[in-house]
Scaffold this motif. Structure first.
Motif, short mmCIF file in Angstrom:
data_model
loop_
_atom_site.label_atom_id
_atom_site.label_comp_id
_atom_site.label_asym_id
_atom_site.label_seq_id
_atom_site.Cartn_x
_atom_site.Cartn_y
_atom_site.Cartn_z
N ALA A 191 46.78 7.21 78.69
CA ALA A 191 45.68 6.26 78.59
C ALA A 191 44.60 6.70 77.62
O ALA A 191 43.97 5.86 76.97
CB ALA A 191 45.09 6.01 79.97
N ILE A 192 44.35 7.99 77.52
CA ILE A 192 43.30 8.47 76.62
C ILE A 192 43.59 8.05 75.19
O ILE A 192 42.69 7.71 74.43
CB ILE A 192 43.14 10.00 76.73
N GLN A 193 44.86 8.04 74.81
CA GLN A 193 45.26 7.64 73.47
C GLN A 193 45.58 6.15 73.37
O GLN A 193 45.84 5.64 72.28
CB GLN A 193 46.50 8.43 73.03
N GLY A 194 45.61 5.45 74.50
CA GLY A 194 45.95 4.03 74.49
C GLY A 194 47.38 3.82 74.06
O GLY A 194 47.70 2.88 73.34
N ALA A 195 48.28 4.71 74.51
CA ALA A 195 49.68 4.66 74.08
C ALA A 195 50.61 4.84 75.27
O ALA A 195 50.24 5.38 76.31
CB ALA A 195 49.95 5.75 73.05
N MET A 196 51.84 4.37 75.10
CA MET A 196 52.90 4.56 76.10
C MET A 196 54.11 5.13 75.38
O MET A 196 54.38 4.80 74.23
CB MET A 196 53.27 3.24 76.76
N VAL A 197 54.86 5.98 76.10
CA VAL A 197 56.07 6.57 75.54
C VAL A 197 57.22 6.37 76.53
O VAL A 197 57.02 6.42 77.74
CB VAL A 197 55.86 8.08 75.21
N CYS A 198 58.41 6.10 76.00
CA CYS A 198 59.59 5.87 76.82
C CYS A 198 60.21 7.21 77.22
O CYS A 198 60.37 8.09 76.39
CB CYS A 198 60.61 5.03 76.06
N GLU A 199 60.58 7.34 78.51
CA GLU A 199 61.19 8.58 78.96
C GLU A 199 62.63 8.74 78.47
O GLU A 199 63.15 9.84 78.48
CB GLU A 199 61.13 8.70 80.49
N ASP A 200 63.26 7.65 78.04
CA ASP A 200 64.65 7.73 77.58
C ASP A 200 64.76 7.90 76.06
O ASP A 200 65.31 8.87 75.58
CB ASP A 200 65.42 6.49 78.02
N CYS A 201 64.25 6.93 75.31
CA CYS A 201 64.43 6.96 73.86
C CYS A 201 63.24 7.58 73.11
O CYS A 201 63.29 7.75 71.91
CB CYS A 201 64.71 5.55 73.32
N ARG A 202 62.17 7.92 73.85
CA ARG A 202 60.97 8.58 73.29
C ARG A 202 60.21 7.71 72.30
O ARG A 202 59.38 8.20 71.55
CB ARG A 202 61.30 9.92 72.64
N ALA A 203 60.47 6.41 72.29
CA ALA A 203 59.71 5.51 71.42
C ALA A 203 58.27 5.44 71.93
O ALA A 203 58.02 5.53 73.13
CB ALA A 203 60.33 4.11 71.43
N MET A 204 57.34 5.29 71.02
CA MET A 204 55.93 5.21 71.38
C MET A 204 55.39 3.84 71.01
O MET A 204 55.72 3.29 69.96
CB MET A 204 55.13 6.30 70.69
N PHE A 205 54.58 3.27 71.90
CA PHE A 205 53.99 1.95 71.71
C PHE A 205 52.51 2.01 72.02
O PHE A 205 52.08 2.80 72.86
CB PHE A 205 54.63 0.93 72.66
N ARG A 206 51.74 1.13 71.39
CA ARG A 206 50.34 0.99 71.77
C ARG A 206 50.30 0.22 73.09
O ARG A 206 51.05 -0.76 73.26
CB ARG A 206 49.56 0.24 70.69
N ASN A 234 62.28 -1.25 73.56
CA ASN A 234 63.50 -0.99 72.80
C ASN A 234 64.74 -0.86 73.68
O ASN A 234 65.74 -1.52 73.44
CB ASN A 234 63.37 0.28 71.96
N CYS A 235 64.67 0.00 74.70
CA CYS A 235 65.89 0.32 75.46
C CYS A 235 65.82 -0.06 76.94
O CYS A 235 66.82 0.04 77.64
CB CYS A 235 66.21 1.81 75.33
N GLY A 236 64.64 -0.46 77.42
CA GLY A 236 64.52 -0.84 78.83
C GLY A 236 64.19 0.32 79.75
O GLY A 236 64.09 0.14 80.95
N GLY A 237 64.04 1.54 79.21
CA GLY A 237 63.68 2.70 80.02
C GLY A 237 62.26 2.60 80.54
O GLY A 237 61.51 1.70 80.17
N LYS A 238 61.89 3.51 81.41
CA LYS A 238 60.54 3.51 81.98
C LYS A 238 59.53 4.08 81.00
O LYS A 238 59.79 5.06 80.32
CB LYS A 238 60.51 4.34 83.28
N LEU A 239 58.37 3.44 80.94
CA LEU A 239 57.31 3.90 80.06
C LEU A 239 56.32 4.77 80.83
O LEU A 239 56.06 4.54 82.01
CB LEU A 239 56.56 2.71 79.46
N TRP A 240 55.79 5.75 80.14
CA TRP A 240 54.73 6.60 80.65
C TRP A 240 53.52 6.38 79.78
O TRP A 240 53.62 6.35 78.56
CB TRP A 240 55.15 8.08 80.61
#
Length: 60
Positions: A32-47, A23-29
């Motif tokens: 792994a246990i949930q198989g998900a990533m979250v953005c440190e800037d906009c807090r969007a969550m992705f599989r 979404n915004c180009g920020g770094k993802l965290w």
């Protein structure tokens, strides 16, 4: 009852992924246990598998 040490109890479950937010180009965290990533800037969550697929599509 047997006692055991849980290595996950004290470890930070988030690991900085080497991907940018879709979404915004920020770094993802990655969580792994949930198989998900979250953005440190906009807090969007992705599989995680969606982020991997997007990165492969961009590199092709």
């Amino acid at each position: 009852m047997a006692e055991f040490t849980n290595p996950y109890a004290e470890a930070d479950p988030f690991v900085e992924a080497h991907f940018d937010c879709l979404n915004c180009g920020g770094k993802l965290w990655e969580y792994a246990i949930q198989g998900a990533m979250v953005c440190e800037d906009c807090r969007a969550m992705f599989r995680s598998k969606d982020v991997f697929a997007e990165q492969i599509a961009e590199g092709a």
